[in-house]
Design an enzyme around this catalytic site. Structure first.
Site, PDB file in Angstrom:
ATOM      1  CE1 TYR A   1       7.358 -48.005 -37.047  1.00 26.37           C
ATOM      2  CE2 TYR A   1       5.565 -49.569 -36.976  1.00 26.37           C
ATOM      3  CZ  TYR A   1       6.061 -48.303 -36.592  1.00 26.37           C
ATOM      4  OH  TYR A   1       5.397 -47.557 -35.888  1.00 26.37           O
TER       5      TYR A   1
ATOM      6  CG  ASP B   1       9.374 -32.904 -38.141  1.00 25.34           C
ATOM      7  OD1 ASP B   1       9.918 -33.337 -39.437  1.00 25.34           O
ATOM      8  OD2 ASP B   1       8.287 -33.447 -37.739  1.00 25.34           O
TER       9      ASP B   1
ATOM     10  CB  SER C   1       8.367 -35.362  -9.850  1.00 25.49           C
ATOM     11  OG  SER C   1       8.612 -34.212  -9.470  1.00 25.49           O
TER      12      SER C   1
END
Ligand SMILES: NC(=O)c1ccc[n+]([C@@H]2O[C@H](COP(=O)([O-])OP(=O)(O)OC[C@H]3O[C@@H](n4cnc5c(N)ncnc54)[C@H](O)[C@@H]3O)[C@@H](O)[C@H]2O)c1
Length: 322
Positions: free
Chosen positions: A153, A36, A121
């Site tokens: 957007y 982040d 998977s």
């Protein structure tokens, strides 16, 4: 590392949905990392949690590659998250939502390729999208309608969806696109979405500002229900698919205003401002597909969810009294 180590990277994990999702994932024994840039997210959202927070940008290829390494699950939340931001700076919106998503997909493609050859998977990538790609399609939003975005957007989220599906089609990357309705709940004090705004208005001066006549409708989903859907998507064998994640119920902004007052235990004064340009009149989602394929249904009624959210906001306001 085995394919089944539940290690998950949540991009944008310090934001509203991220803060809630990280808690859900920890409760389900995932090892969680967050990438982040803290542009809207907050370090305090993750305080005290056993989470590795990497402060970095999804536009930084090296940071993304390093963050993806060792993780076999990705939830990609980091984004420019709204219409107004996309109108103010469409290039930034495009870079963050399109190139940023491409960077994460590329990192997965390179790092997961061997594992995917060995075990189809292996690896799962969940994209946070919205109904914005559907744009001017009449309600309800559903997976089978052609995308007709109105705002940049919607266009950038549509492109991100397209890349997720293309990486599944071309390289069998296990991608899933989830289109969220209007999400509300704890850790959203920094958001301008209508529920957060109403709670903040009540706290500021007890006046709720409604855009237009307030009869426009939205589909409000509690973030805990949403996090359960993300968890199911991560664990499912389904990929290359798009799902609407909402309640399927319409609530007008005036009804919401009344429920918010009830939750906060106040009588607020409702004021009407001008209708927002391009505001969609009716917006809710058809959720038959996610119910059928992933077996997911929302459980939290709006009235209960708003009470629970107000409790969080109330203690947030008390802590952040200036
Ligand atoms: N909240 C909703 O109602 C809603 C509805 C539909 C879709 N979504 C999508 O869900 C996702 C999460 O939204 P949210 O409501 O939690 O918003 P938020 O702003 O709280 O979270 C976004 C997070 O991404 C981070 N971020 C932004 N740009 C970044 C970058 N370039 N590199 C790294 N990190 C970056 C921010 O710091 C923040 O922590 C977004 O993709 C959004 O478009 C949200």
């Amino acid at each position: 590392m085995t394919h089944h180590d539940p290690k998950v990277l949540v991009t944008g994990g310090a934001g509203f949905i991220g803060a809630n999702l990280v808690r859900t994932l920890l409760q389900h024994d995932f090892q969680v990392s967050v990438l982040d840039n803290l542009s809207t997210g907050r370090r305090e959202h993750l305080q005290g949690l056993p989470v590795t927070l990497i402060q970095g940008d999804i536009l930084d290829v090296r940071a993304v590659n390093d963050a993806v390494a060792e993780n076999n699950y990705i939830v990609h939340l980091a984004a420019q998250t709204g219409v107004p931001g996309s109108l103010a700076d469409p290039r930034r919106d495009c870079e963050t939502n399109v190139i940023g998503t491409l960077n994460v997909l590329e990192a997965c493609r390179h790092q997961w390729s061997q594992r995917i050859d060995a075990d189809r998977s292996a690896g799962k990538f969940v994209l946070a999208s919205s109904n914005a790609p559907l744009g001017r399609q009449p309600a309800p939003a559903s997976e089978d309608k052609a995308a007709l975005p109105i705002a940049p957007y919607g266009a950038s989220k549509l492109a991100a969806e397209g890349y997720c599906l293309a990486y599944h089609g071309s390289w069998q990357l296990n991608t899933i696109v989830l289109r969220f309705g209007n999400v509300y709940g704890p850790f959203s004090a920094h958001k301008d979405s209508v529920v957060a705004k109403f709670f903040k208005d009540i706290r500021a001066d007890g006046r709720l500002m409604v855009n237009g006549d307030g009869h426009q409708t939205r589909d409000f989903i509690h973030v805990e229900d949403l996090c359960r859907a993300v968890l199911l998507a991560l664990r499912s064998n389904v990929s290359g698919e798009v799902f609407q994640i909402a309640t399927g119920e319409e609530t007008s902004i005036l009804e919401l205003a009344s429920l918010v007052q009830e939750a906060a235990g106040v009588d607020a004064c409702i004021e009407h401002g001008p209708a927002r340009q391009g505001d969609i009149r009716t917006n809710y989602s058809a959720i038959a597909k996610v119910r059928r394929v992933l077996g997911w249904l929302p459980e939290i009624q709006l009235r209960d969810g708003l009470h629970q959210s107000w409790t969080w906001f109330d203690s947030y306001f008390a802590k952040h009294r200036s």
